[in-house]
Each structure stands twice: as C-alpha cells, then as structure tokens.
Design a protein around this motif. Structure first.
Motif, PDB file in Angstrom:
ATOM      1  N   SER A 161      60.837  -4.642 105.650  1.00  0.00           N
ATOM      2  CA  SER A 161      60.082  -3.402 104.767  1.00  0.00           C
ATOM      3  C   SER A 161      60.664  -3.490 103.460  1.00  0.00           C
ATOM      4  CB  SER A 161      59.741  -1.937 105.337  1.00  0.00           C
ATOM      5  OG  SER A 161      59.060  -1.848 106.233  1.00  0.00           O
ATOM      6  N   TYR A 162      60.316  -3.491 102.372  1.00  0.00           N
ATOM      7  CA  TYR A 162      60.744  -3.029 101.412  1.00  0.00           C
ATOM      8  C   TYR A 162      60.191  -1.612 100.360  1.00  0.00           C
ATOM      9  CZ  TYR A 162      59.927  -7.833 101.064  1.00  0.00           C
ATOM     10  OH  TYR A 162      60.172  -9.504 101.258  1.00  0.00           O
ATOM     11  N   LEU A 163      61.550  -1.097 100.627  1.00  0.00           N
ATOM     12  CA  LEU A 163      61.538   0.579 100.772  1.00  0.00           C
ATOM     13  C   LEU A 163      61.363   0.446  98.695  1.00  0.00           C
ATOM     14  CD1 LEU A 163      64.246   1.585 102.400  1.00  0.00           C
ATOM     15  CD2 LEU A 163      61.871   1.080 102.777  1.00  0.00           C
ATOM     16  N   PRO A 164      60.952   1.605  97.850  1.00  0.00           N
ATOM     17  CA  PRO A 164      60.763   1.659  96.643  1.00  0.00           C
ATOM     18  C   PRO A 164      61.524   0.744  95.770  1.00  0.00           C
ATOM     19  CG  PRO A 164      60.207   3.715  98.033  1.00  0.00           C
ATOM     20  CD  PRO A 164      61.183   2.653  98.748  1.00  0.00           C
TER      21      PRO A 164
ATOM     22  N   LYS B 112      61.055  -2.790  96.447  1.00  0.00           N
ATOM     23  CA  LYS B 112      59.689  -2.877  95.502  1.00  0.00           C
ATOM     24  C   LYS B 112      59.415  -3.172  94.952  1.00  0.00           C
ATOM     25  CE  LYS B 112      55.220  -2.978  95.200  1.00  0.00           C
ATOM     26  NZ  LYS B 112      54.547  -4.622  95.687  1.00  0.00           N
TER      27      LYS B 112
ATOM     28  N   LEU C 121      61.166  -6.426  93.525  1.00  0.00           N
ATOM     29  CA  LEU C 121      59.716  -8.128  94.086  1.00  0.00           C
ATOM     30  C   LEU C 121      58.883  -7.800  92.714  1.00  0.00           C
ATOM     31  CD1 LEU C 121      58.665  -7.501  97.336  1.00  0.00           C
ATOM     32  CD2 LEU C 121      59.994  -9.430  96.575  1.00  0.00           C
TER      33      LEU C 121
END
Lengths: 567, 567
Positions: free
Chosen positions: B41-44, B47, B50
C-alpha cells in the motif's frame, strides 16, 4: 491535441450489443472499446473524461480533510477470512492463487485491507478521526455485465473509509462527505438525488445512495416535486392523512363472486372502487405466518413488514401453503373470522367504509366490510409502498417516481469490520474500543456513463464543459488551403497558450465527415476555419444549443470564454 | 496538510526484512506498508511521491506527441494465445478464471491488448505513426520479491507502444522517447545512464535500458569515465588495440605442472603473468562443440559467442562432456593439436607471445606458445567481457563499472506482435503490411524507490524538491503556546495560499519526536515556529545540507523560493 496523432475511432453504425444511449455513443464516438464482457479500454477521449471526473472527486474529497492513499488490488485471502467475507461474498469476488499456491482476491472493495492497515498503525483516540480514500480499479465478476460502463466487471471507483472514536464524530464526517458527494455530482452537471437507502438493521438515516435520474436506471426513486426529499422506493414512509368516508356502516353480507379472483375482477364485478377493496396476502415472517392487509390499490412493502416484526426474513407464502393455512384458494382469501394467524394491516385499511374482502370461501366475497368492526387486526402500521401522488414524507409537495443509476453511496458501517478484525483504539481512559467506521463510494467510470446518458441528442454526445475531454473542437475545412491551414494552426497555438484544451481536426477528411465526428464526440464549442479564413473570420457553433455565429478572430477569445462559462 | 489529520506512521526500528536503504526508509518514514510479499500500500506520503513522478512522466510523454489511454488489467487468454505468450511466459504471469470458467491473465504487460486494439481500429498508413501510453498497475508473480518496491509483484508502470509504417518512422519516435526518458530521470534528479542493452537478434542499437546507478542494482553497467557511453556489461564491445610483446618466438615446450589446474595456479607455478596464459573452455553452441580461447585474465562473454555463431543457445559444456570430447580433464585443457572441434579465440589471444596453455594431457602445460604459429584458430573475434580500465568503445575515456537499477527500457519490437496477431495496415499501394512497433516502459513505483535509494542520509530520506511529497515541513514546537500556534497557523494558510505544498506538524508531540520524524520523512525545507514566534522569527532548515537560519516571517517567502529553486 491534433486529431491526426491520436486514436478516435468513430463509427456510424450502432453496435448490436449496446442497448442504451451511453453505451452506444461512448462506443461510436471512440471513447471506449470492449476487451471482454464487462471489461473496457478507455481510449484517449475516454481517459480524459475519466481524468476530469477524478479531479473533481479528488478536489472535493481533499476539501473534507480526507487523505488519498493507494491500496493494492491483490488482497490476501487471510484478511477476507478474518472478516468472514471470504465465505459469504459469492462468485462476484474474483479469486486466484499465486505461484506458491497462496490465495488472493482481486480487490472488489477494500474494507478488509484498510481496516487491517488502520488496526496496525492507529492505536489511540488522539489519532482519530481519520478519513482515507483512493481512486482505483475494482474487480467484480458480475453475473450479467451490461449497459457498457454502467455494470462492468473491471471499473474505476473512489472508495473512502473513515475511522472514529465516537458516533458523533462519524455523524460529522458523514455530513461532510454527503456534502462533498453533492458537490461532485453537481459539478458533473448531473440531475441526481441523494436518496435514503436501506441500511438493513441500522436505520434509514444512516445510508444514502446518490442516484442519477435516468430511464435506464435499475432502481426506483420516490422524490418530492417540491423539496429535495428522495428515497429509494423501498425506504419511503407513507404519511397520508386518510379520512374515512362519511357513510353509515352497513350490514356485513356474503355475496357470490363466481370466478372473480383479482382485485380488478372483483371491483369491476361488484362495481366498487379498488380503494374500497381489501387485499389479503399471507406472508411467512421468519418462522410464523402473518396475514397482511392493504387497500386494493396498494402494494405491500416487505421491507416495512420486516422492520415491523424486526424479522430476519420475510416472504410471500406459496399459494399451496396459503390454501393449507387458511383453507381457501388465494382468489377468495380474507381476514374475517381468521383466528389461526396474526393479522396486520396498513393504516389505509382502517379508513375503509363498507368495503369488500374475500370470504375465505371459494367464489365468495364479503361486502359492507368495516375493518374496525369486522376484522381482528393486531396492529395497523405503514406497510405499503409509497405511490406517485402521495404527499412527500417531509411534508413538502407530492411524490413522483424516477428511475435512477446509483453513482455514489455513503454508509455508516459502525463496528462491523473493526469488531471482526480487532481494530481497536485506546480511549481516554486507556480502554480498548472498536473503531466506528463509515464507508463512501463513487463509481467514477459509471459516473462517466451517467453523464453520457444524460447529455446527448440524436447527433451524439453533448459534454458539459468541465467534464468534456476537450473544451474546443477546432476544425479546418480544408488543410490544403494555405489560408485555412495558417489560421487554424495559429488558433490552435493561441488557444493552447491560453490554456484551453483544444482538439484540432487537422485530418485530410471531407468536411461532412469532420462535422459528423464533431457532433458525435460532442465537445462544447466548435470553431470552424473555412473560406472566410482570408478575412480572419471563423464559424463558432455551440454543441448544446446548435447556436452558430460568424466571428472575427479578434473577438474569439472573449466570446469563447463567455460561452464556456455557461456550458 | 495537517499532520494530525493524515496517516504517517513513522518507526524508529529498522524492519527485519528490509535489506536496503530505500526499503527501510520508505517503511520507517511511513510511505509504504506491505500487504503481502511484493504487494504494497502507498500511504499518503508515498501516494504523493507517486503522483509527482507520474506527472513528470505524463508531461514528458505528452511532449513527444504520445497519447494517454487506459487498458484493463483483465486480459482474455485468447489474446495471449494469439501471440503465443500464454504458453511461454511462465509462472510470472498471474492467471485466473471468471465465474464462467473463461481464462484471463492479470496484465503483466500490454503488447497483446494494444496490438489487438490498433489492429481493429487502424487500417491505413495515413493513421500512422501512433504512440499510445498508459500509467497503470501491473502484476508479475516474481519468484522472490525483494528490496521493497524495487522488485514487487504488483507495481505501477508507464508503458507505451508505438506503431509505424516504416523503420525510419520507428527510429524517429524511438529517439523522441529516448529523449523523453532522459528528461524524466533528470527531472527526478537521478544519477542514471542510458545503457545499450541486449535485444537478442535485433542488434545492439535497438534497445536501451535506463539504469540508476546504485550499489543495490542487480545489473552491471560498463560506462566511460569521460563520455556518456554506457552499456550493459554483456553488450559492450572491446576495442583494445593489443600489441604483441617484442620478443623472439621461442620453441614450444611441454612442461610438468602437477596439480596446477586454474590459471592462477599455473601462472604462479610457472612464474608467468596471467596475461600470457591462454584459457581454453569448451562450449556447446546449438548442437556442436566449440573450443573458445581467451587470455587468462579475461572472461568469455557468451552473448558475443552466441552472436558470432548466430546461435540459438550457448552453454559451457559439462566437465564430463569436455573430458569425453577432448580426452583430458579441464585443468589441462588446451588447443594445440585439437582437430575434433572448431577453435575460436578472442582478439587478445592473437597477441600473446611465448604464452602458456594446457597440453590436453593431465598435469602438463605448454610454454612458449605463439597462437598464430601453434594453434589452428578458425576465427579471432571480440569474445570477452569488457573490463574496468579498458578503453571506452566510443573512443572517449576509460571504462568503469557500476551497478544499476533498471527504471526504464526502450525497445524496437519490430513486427514480432503485429505478425503474430495480424496487425496490418494498407500501404500507399493498397498492400497489407505488418505494422512496425516499438515499446517503452518506465517503472514508476520502482523510480520512487530508486530516488529514495539515492537520496538519503543517516537520519532519513532527503527528497529532491520536485519529487518530495511536500515542499515544506512546518513545525510548531508547542501548539499550546498561543503565539506559536497563531504564527504557525498563519504561515500554514499563507504558504497554502501561495500554492506551496505544506505539511504542518500540528501534533501534540515532543519537539524531539517532531524533529526526528521530520528528518526521517525528508522534506526539502523545514520551518520551525518556536519561542521567537512572538518576534515573528522562525528557524529554517535545509534538509539536504543541514544549513539552518533564523529569519523573520517577512523575509520567509523570498528565502524559501530561492532555496527551493536549488533543491
């Protein structure tokens, strides 16, 4: 973007499997192509629309204080086993094994993943509330994918999850999200209603569906013609002030009604209005049978029946079972002298004067029935579906019906997942409490289809300006004409520099083809460079209204700005 | 964004399974969390990084004229059967069945999908060239996922595909894409090389890998210390101008070398430099055996051997097979008097004077070997790996080695897919021709890890400004202090209004915790509001240099702008 360099494969024919306008037009105008049943590619125009909708969603979500993250599509089976949904979700959940034989689901929704994440990382009430969202591809193996993007198997969704230490905190965030959703769909120019929906045991105020009004919708909405009240038809309470006819109660009388079985047949045969007939239906409510009475022109709402009895299941009894229990075929069923089952009745029945009902004897009905006198009703309650023309439950206006496409859903989950998966926080007294959760979804690709469904005419799509893949469609009638090519190129550079989104049809196609494609694609404003290029004059067409005007290039910018602000 | 409202779960400990810096720090600083092996999972914060990389990629791709679309992850097996890869791709391709038993793969790459799309929609040379790209989640079931985002099973990739009516058109777009990739990785501030890579039968100029220089890379790059020449070590030609020692050719002599088997042992025993020894290795080249000679200090490059023979496969023969073919154990293998197999030799061997080689007789070697006189070599060729210190093949400088992380790949596919899948266009003469294709990938999530790998120090991450999740980290030492809270809130509003990306640490944590978290997260500039708030003075820290300064709020904007422009 120059049209010669992109892929916009327009078609004149309607594809045979596309039943509804949005599917037909998104396909014909080259926005989407199907890869497999319910699985689509978004071609360049489609991708741009998706992007515009995503940006609106992102801005409105960010405004609520929600934070974006991105979770994976591959979800370990163990998580779904913890919540129990691995066993209950059914075949819509796509499952696969990795090379080591470990089981995964393909993300249909992310309650499990987010609950496990927050469980592991948030331990204290001080870090709550927390609202997280993502915009992501979802997978649901629909039994019958159809209507293009409206019911697909791989689709794009915004899903958000909130975590709270108190119910009031959930209520607060729910309100914020509700408003954000309203903003999103307003900015998409959609004609929609936030509709009270069924949330099962949790009560009607705790979930809303956002429904775009459309004849191709699969849900029925009851809404007020005056206020913004709207509910899923199953959820709308009936608040009619019935009045009893001022007539004297006559003597109950059994009459022969040979071969008259339905309300229609009986009322016509006896020459009484269907509003004076009493309909009797036997239901199985959990394990017991209940006789339910409504007026002849009303329908039983089994969700209301279920709620009345706080039952787990409610279903209409089979005709055979009914005959067995009440000793009579269903065409002559009635409540008088019935002792073997409980009788409940809709409020409206109470006000029938000298009505008609079945006599529990084949080919016979009673006339001059006065329910309070003649029938042993245990409870009168709101048990029927609302109807068009009924007063709106909020007291404002009358109810109308519409079909709706569900594009959003806000839902107070409560502790369903946090309890099953042990997602607890320590409260101010250091005591572990399950987090209270909300979840909130928007169908992003479905919203694109809903906009296409609402905005089109016989020539093609008619995009609202802030959703349109481009704002301007610049067309050169003849790119081989030096003056036209020069002016078109000049305008293309100019509008790009002014930060407009421009699709420039620079193709070597006939004008008829270009115009037909342009109408089909449906950008808000078309600028055509033709013979008057030499004078610096172009033609401007508003896709929505068909309005056309000739204009000198020097006035173009102001006019375009002004027109766009109204589209 | 207020830190109290988002999820940044920082950790002091290094997770046990994280072997490399980027994995450790992205995990510790709360950018990512693992859901399953190779699935994140890409946390805040993750993200946002990204997103920044995606935007750079998108801008550079759009500048080439490439057009964005979005294809599905679910890919019908039939497509992969058409290309043949359904059978050859192996277990990295994740496969699943839908509820009707139809087989799908989960998109590992999209050559099949895009080729089928373009085949169906593009029929004429007039619509070529066409370059399409997407930024999308990919699935590859790596046998051993490791290094966090560097080798995952679900990851984010930008993949592009171009379609052409001529080789020169492909060459042109390839150049454009090559430049775009260079721009992307430069804008990511990465120390990288565009490296000539192996393209199998297509020749070395047709494919480049973009490699970020890093000790944790899994590839070795040979690059010039002077020019921008770089190649995968397998692909670098050797262009040494060897010179023969000016010594008289002596008489060939067989000497006893008991138990001396390796080059090291023999050269030490006979007191000759390894550069004077001739290494003999037997290879199986397709179905025949070939004896390959290199200098003792050189290694055979089997890709060059394969290309010399235009062979399908090349492998070193087993010791048993070698003994059987040449009648001698491998420790004393040699080329003299060998007739039963072809002998090829690296160029360097030609220049050995009075050298040493095995005698094809156990425990014996020859000395005073002069290859041109004593060995029947059928061909001298470039057959060895390049070495550090060799001249660069472009004639500029010397070769150095580095390890690299592959973050991009541009590749001239040719007609591999268009021929297999019947993707043809009609040329100017109305004749059907297979489209010529190129494909171009960027590992978006891997680029994030590569940046983290290159930009960190002992305290944490050190993001370049244009990749950083936020530009500014605003910290209030004590939010309970009225002056501090007021100034911090004022600065937060001010910088947001000035369109800076600000993370505001408004948490009720100790200053030490806030500073440690701030260093770990690694935003370019930290602004600390402390005791001097009352005078309007804050402390400013540059994460990269550690530089600190006190500054009045009135000078803050200019200073921040100036500092950021250099980060």
């Amino acid at each position: 973007m120059k049209q010669s360099m992109t892929l916009i494969p327009t078609l004149r024919e309607v594809p045979s499997d596309a039943e509804i306008k949005s599917h037909q037009l998104l396909f014909r105008a080259g926005f989407i192509r199907q890869n497999a049943s319910g699985v689509y590619s978004y071609l360049p125009l489609g991708k741009r629309v998706l992007h515009n909708i995503e940006q609106i969603v992102r801005e409105e979500m960010d405004d609520t204080g929600a934070v974006e993250l991105l979770m994976p599509a591959l979800q370990a089976a163990e998580l779904w086993q913890e919540s129990g949904r691995w066993y209950t979700y059914g075949p819509e959940l796509m499952r696969l094994k990795d090379r080591h034989g470990r089981e995964f689901s393909l993300g249909a929704t992310h309650e499990e993943v987010i609950t496990s994440l927050v469980r592991d990382e948030v331990k204290s009430y001080k870090k709550l509330p927390l609202t997280l969202y993502q915009i992501q591809t979802k997978f649901r193996d629909e039994k019958r994918p159809r209507f293009g993007l409206l019911r697909g198997r791989e689709f794009i969704m915004k899903d958000a999850y909130s975590f709270h230490a108190s119910q009031s905190s959930l209520d607060e965030i729910y309100e914020l999200l509700f408003q954000a959703y309203t903003n999103v769909f307003m900015r998409c120019n959609l004609d929609f209603r936030a509709v009270i929906a069924d949330s099962g045991a949790m009560g009607g105020k705790d979930t809303h569906e956002f429904m775009v009004l459309s004849d191709v919708g699969e849900d029925t909405i009851a809404y007020s013609d005056t206020s913004n009240y709207a509910a899923n038809i199953e959820m709308a309470p009936v608040v009619v002030n019935y009045e009893k006819a001022e007539e004297e109660e006559k003597t109950l009388e059994k009459v022969l009604t040979e071969n008259q079985r339905t309300i229609e047949e009986v009322s016509s045969f006896l020459k009484v209005d269907s509003t004076k007939c009493i309909k009797s239906l036997l239901f199985k409510v959990d394990e017991k049978y209940v006789l339910v009475l409504t007026r002849g022109d009303h329908e039983v709402n089994d969700i209301k029946l279920k709620n009345l009895f706080e039952a787990g299941s409610v279903e209409l009894a089979d005709p055979e079972v009914t005959t067995e229990v009440l000793g009579c075929p269903i065409g002559s069923l009635g409540p008088i002298n019935v002792e073997q089952v409980e009788i409940v009745a809709d409020f409206a029945v109470q006000y029938i004067a000298n009505g008609v009902c079945g006599a529990n004897e084949e080919n016979y009905h009673y006339v001059n029935v006065n329910p309070q006198r003649d029938i042993k009703v245990s409870r009168f309650a709101d048990l029927r579906f609302i109807q068009e023309g009924d007063p709106s439950p909020d007291g404002q206006g009358k109810i109308l019906f519409a079909k709706g496409i569900e594009v959003g859903h806000v839902f107070k989950l409560g502790t369903r997942y946090s309890e099953a998966m042990g997602a607890t926080y320590l409260d101010e007294n250091g005591k572990a409490q399950p987090m209270i959760m909300g979840c909130y979804g928007i169908g992003v690709s479905r919203t694109m289809a809903a906009v296409a469904e609402q905005f089109n005419d016989e020539k093609g799509l008619v995009w609202p300006a802030n959703i349109a893949p481009f704002e301007l469609h610049l067309i050169a009638i003849n790119m081989k004409d030096e003056e036209q090519a020069k002016l078109a190129n000049e305008l293309y550079s100019f509008f790009k520099q002014e930060r407009f989104e421009v699709l420039f049809d620079d193709r070597a196609e006939r004008p008829g083809v270009k115009f037909a494609d342009s109408d089909l694609i449906g950008l808000p404003i078309r600028i055509t460079v033709g013979k008057k290029a030499v004078e610096g004059i172009v033609e401007l067409k508003v896709r929505k209204t068909g309005e056309m005007l000739e204009i000198h290039k020097d006035q173009l910018l102001d006019t375009v700005k002004q027109l766009l602000s109204n589209l």
